[in-house]
Design a protein around this motif. Structure first.
Motif, mmCIF file in Angstrom:
data_model
loop_
_atom_site.group_PDB
_atom_site.id
_atom_site.type_symbol
_atom_site.label_atom_id
_atom_site.label_comp_id
_atom_site.label_asym_id
_atom_site.label_seq_id
_atom_site.Cartn_x
_atom_site.Cartn_y
_atom_site.Cartn_z
ATOM 1 N N LYS A 149 0.831 -1.200 0.000
ATOM 2 C CA LYS A 149 0.000 0.000 0.000
ATOM 3 C C LYS A 149 0.866 1.251 0.000
ATOM 4 O O LYS A 149 0.566 2.222 -0.702
ATOM 5 C CB LYS A 149 -0.916 -0.011 1.221
ATOM 6 C CG LYS A 149 -1.918 1.137 1.249
ATOM 7 C CD LYS A 149 -2.840 1.028 2.436
ATOM 8 C CE LYS A 149 -3.837 2.188 2.455
ATOM 9 N NZ LYS A 149 -4.787 2.142 1.324
ATOM 10 N N ILE A 150 1.946 1.250 0.776
ATOM 11 C CA ILE A 150 2.843 2.406 0.812
ATOM 12 C C ILE A 150 3.521 2.595 -0.543
ATOM 13 O O ILE A 150 3.662 3.727 -1.027
ATOM 14 C CB ILE A 150 3.877 2.239 1.931
ATOM 15 C CG1 ILE A 150 3.191 2.230 3.298
ATOM 16 C CG2 ILE A 150 4.918 3.357 1.879
ATOM 17 C CD1 ILE A 150 4.126 1.895 4.451
ATOM 18 N N LEU B 39 10.575 9.668 2.729
ATOM 19 C CA LEU B 39 9.561 10.572 3.263
ATOM 20 C C LEU B 39 8.188 9.912 3.263
ATOM 21 O O LEU B 39 7.390 10.104 4.198
ATOM 22 C CB LEU B 39 9.524 11.863 2.448
ATOM 23 C CG LEU B 39 10.815 12.695 2.419
ATOM 24 C CD1 LEU B 39 10.625 13.932 1.550
ATOM 25 C CD2 LEU B 39 11.241 13.083 3.817
ATOM 26 N N THR B 40 7.891 9.132 2.227
ATOM 27 C CA THR B 40 6.612 8.428 2.164
ATOM 28 C C THR B 40 6.492 7.401 3.281
ATOM 29 O O THR B 40 5.442 7.273 3.922
ATOM 30 C CB THR B 40 6.459 7.741 0.801
ATOM 31 O OG1 THR B 40 6.544 8.726 -0.238
ATOM 32 C CG2 THR B 40 5.128 7.023 0.704
ATOM 33 N N LEU B 41 7.563 6.681 3.534
ATOM 34 C CA LEU B 41 7.542 5.689 4.606
ATOM 35 C C LEU B 41 7.359 6.353 5.964
ATOM 36 O O LEU B 41 6.598 5.871 6.812
ATOM 37 C CB LEU B 41 8.841 4.873 4.579
ATOM 38 C CG LEU B 41 8.968 3.888 3.411
ATOM 39 C CD1 LEU B 41 10.418 3.451 3.229
ATOM 40 C CD2 LEU B 41 8.083 2.663 3.646
ATOM 41 N N VAL B 42 8.043 7.470 6.171
ATOM 42 C CA VAL B 42 7.898 8.191 7.434
ATOM 43 C C VAL B 42 6.479 8.722 7.583
ATOM 44 O O VAL B 42 5.870 8.649 8.667
ATOM 45 C CB VAL B 42 8.925 9.336 7.518
ATOM 46 C CG1 VAL B 42 8.677 10.193 8.745
ATOM 47 C CG2 VAL B 42 10.341 8.777 7.560
ATOM 48 N N GLY B 43 5.912 9.261 6.508
ATOM 49 C CA GLY B 43 4.542 9.745 6.563
ATOM 50 C C GLY B 43 3.547 8.631 6.830
ATOM 51 O O GLY B 43 2.565 8.820 7.558
ATOM 52 N N HIS C 121 1.079 4.089 -2.880
ATOM 53 C CA HIS C 121 0.862 5.495 -2.538
ATOM 54 C C HIS C 121 2.014 6.358 -3.050
ATOM 55 O O HIS C 121 1.791 7.473 -3.527
ATOM 56 C CB HIS C 121 0.733 5.639 -1.026
ATOM 57 C CG HIS C 121 0.381 7.015 -0.573
ATOM 58 N ND1 HIS C 121 -0.899 7.509 -0.604
ATOM 59 C CD2 HIS C 121 1.153 8.031 -0.106
ATOM 60 C CE1 HIS C 121 -0.911 8.756 -0.167
ATOM 61 N NE2 HIS C 121 0.325 9.097 0.142
ATOM 62 N N TRP C 122 3.237 5.861 -2.968
ATOM 63 C CA TRP C 122 4.379 6.610 -3.495
ATOM 64 C C TRP C 122 4.250 6.788 -5.009
ATOM 65 O O TRP C 122 4.518 7.873 -5.541
ATOM 66 C CB TRP C 122 5.681 5.888 -3.169
ATOM 67 C CG TRP C 122 6.884 6.566 -3.751
ATOM 68 C CD1 TRP C 122 7.554 7.636 -3.249
ATOM 69 C CD2 TRP C 122 7.571 6.225 -4.970
ATOM 70 N NE1 TRP C 122 8.596 7.994 -4.057
ATOM 71 C CE2 TRP C 122 8.629 7.148 -5.125
ATOM 72 C CE3 TRP C 122 7.381 5.236 -5.928
ATOM 73 C CZ2 TRP C 122 9.494 7.097 -6.213
ATOM 74 C CZ3 TRP C 122 8.238 5.187 -7.020
ATOM 75 C CH2 TRP C 122 9.280 6.107 -7.147
ATOM 76 N N CYS C 123 3.842 5.743 -5.712
ATOM 77 C CA CYS C 123 3.684 5.852 -7.167
ATOM 78 C C CYS C 123 2.631 6.882 -7.537
ATOM 79 O O CYS C 123 2.777 7.621 -8.525
ATOM 80 C CB CYS C 123 3.315 4.492 -7.751
ATOM 81 S SG CYS C 123 4.611 3.239 -7.634
ATOM 82 N N ILE C 124 1.557 6.962 -6.733
ATOM 83 C CA ILE C 124 0.451 7.851 -7.065
ATOM 84 C C ILE C 124 0.775 9.300 -6.723
ATOM 85 O O ILE C 124 0.455 10.217 -7.490
ATOM 86 C CB ILE C 124 -0.827 7.389 -6.336
ATOM 87 C CG1 ILE C 124 -1.275 6.027 -6.874
ATOM 88 C CG2 ILE C 124 -1.948 8.414 -6.498
ATOM 89 C CD1 ILE C 124 -2.359 5.377 -6.056
ATOM 90 N N THR C 125 1.419 9.522 -5.587
ATOM 91 C CA THR C 125 1.602 10.885 -5.101
ATOM 92 C C THR C 125 2.980 11.464 -5.397
ATOM 93 O O THR C 125 3.091 12.665 -5.683
ATOM 94 C CB THR C 125 1.354 10.944 -3.583
ATOM 95 O OG1 THR C 125 2.277 10.067 -2.912
ATOM 96 C CG2 THR C 125 -0.068 10.517 -3.254
#
Length: 223
Positions: free
Chosen positions: A95-96, A139-143, A99-103
């Protein structure tokens, strides 16, 4: 199962494009307003450009996590993940990644256009894009960790912005520092390999620890 998670995230993004594009719009607005406010000082724009792009990317990533796990909690999807034989950690990691690919991928695509507004040369723009490719996943993982820790709480976006810098500075700070340092080294004609390697090390550490920590936080939220 991981492929199904990817497909579901992209379908949700297509049905709710405002959620997926809010971070991109914020990134473009912040990056475009700074040159207008500062003025035509070319040297100053080149000096602050990398920092502005990285801070805008950080804030754009953070505001995109306001609904990362909330819909799954509301419709019972997280409970299904919890009893799934595939393992919650792997599903959260998928899922993460989706989400990174999308955002974040759109941010990276737009970043060279913003960099041109600051007068960065082509080689420096290439280093900036490479640094963002290595730094935005961290940053995505931290978020995602912040979203999992604040799941179910009111005002979770503000709480995440407060908690992240205090709770996980070893993961949140180095991508910005090393990313800006790599661009600055490129501007001065110095090697950038060391800074990019440190960004890769941060990504490796976050990719190893954060999915497990997110899965543990989600289990606590469901209890």
């Amino acid at each position: 199962m991981l492929t199904a998670v990817f497909q579901r995230e992209f379908l949700v993004a297509q049905r709710r494009p405002s959620d997926a594009l809010s971070g991109l719009v914020f990134f473009i607005l912040v990056g475009s307003l700074f040159p207008l406010v500062i003025g035509p000082d070319a040297a100053l724009l080149r000096a602050i450009g990398p920092g502005v792009v990285w801070v805008a990317a950080l804030l754009a990533v953070l505001i995109s996590f306001n609904r990362l796990f909330e819909p799954d909690l509301a419709d019972g999807n997280l409970e299904q993940w919890l009893v799934s034989p595939h393992g919650l950690t792997g599903l959260v990691a998928a899922k993460i990644a989706a989400h990174w690919c999308i955002t974040c991928v759109p941010l990276i695509v737009v970043a060279p256009l913003l960099a041109l507004q600051y007068g960065l040369p082509a080689e420096t723009v290439g280093v900036l894009v490479l640094a963002l490719l290595l730094g935005t996943p961290t940053l995505t993982l931290v978020g995602a960790l912040g979203a999992a820790l604040t799941l179910g709480l009111s005002g979770h976006v503000l709480l995440a912005l407060i908690v992240l810098p205090l709770a996980v500075p070893p993961l949140a700070v180095p991508p910005l520092v090393f990313g800006c340092a790599a661009v600055a080294a490129s501007q001065q004609g110095l090697p950038t390999g060391a800074h990019l390697s440190l960004l890769g090390a941060c990504l490796s550490l976050a990719a190893f620890l954060v999915p497990w920590a997110c899965a543990a936080a989600l289990r606590l939220a469901l209890e």
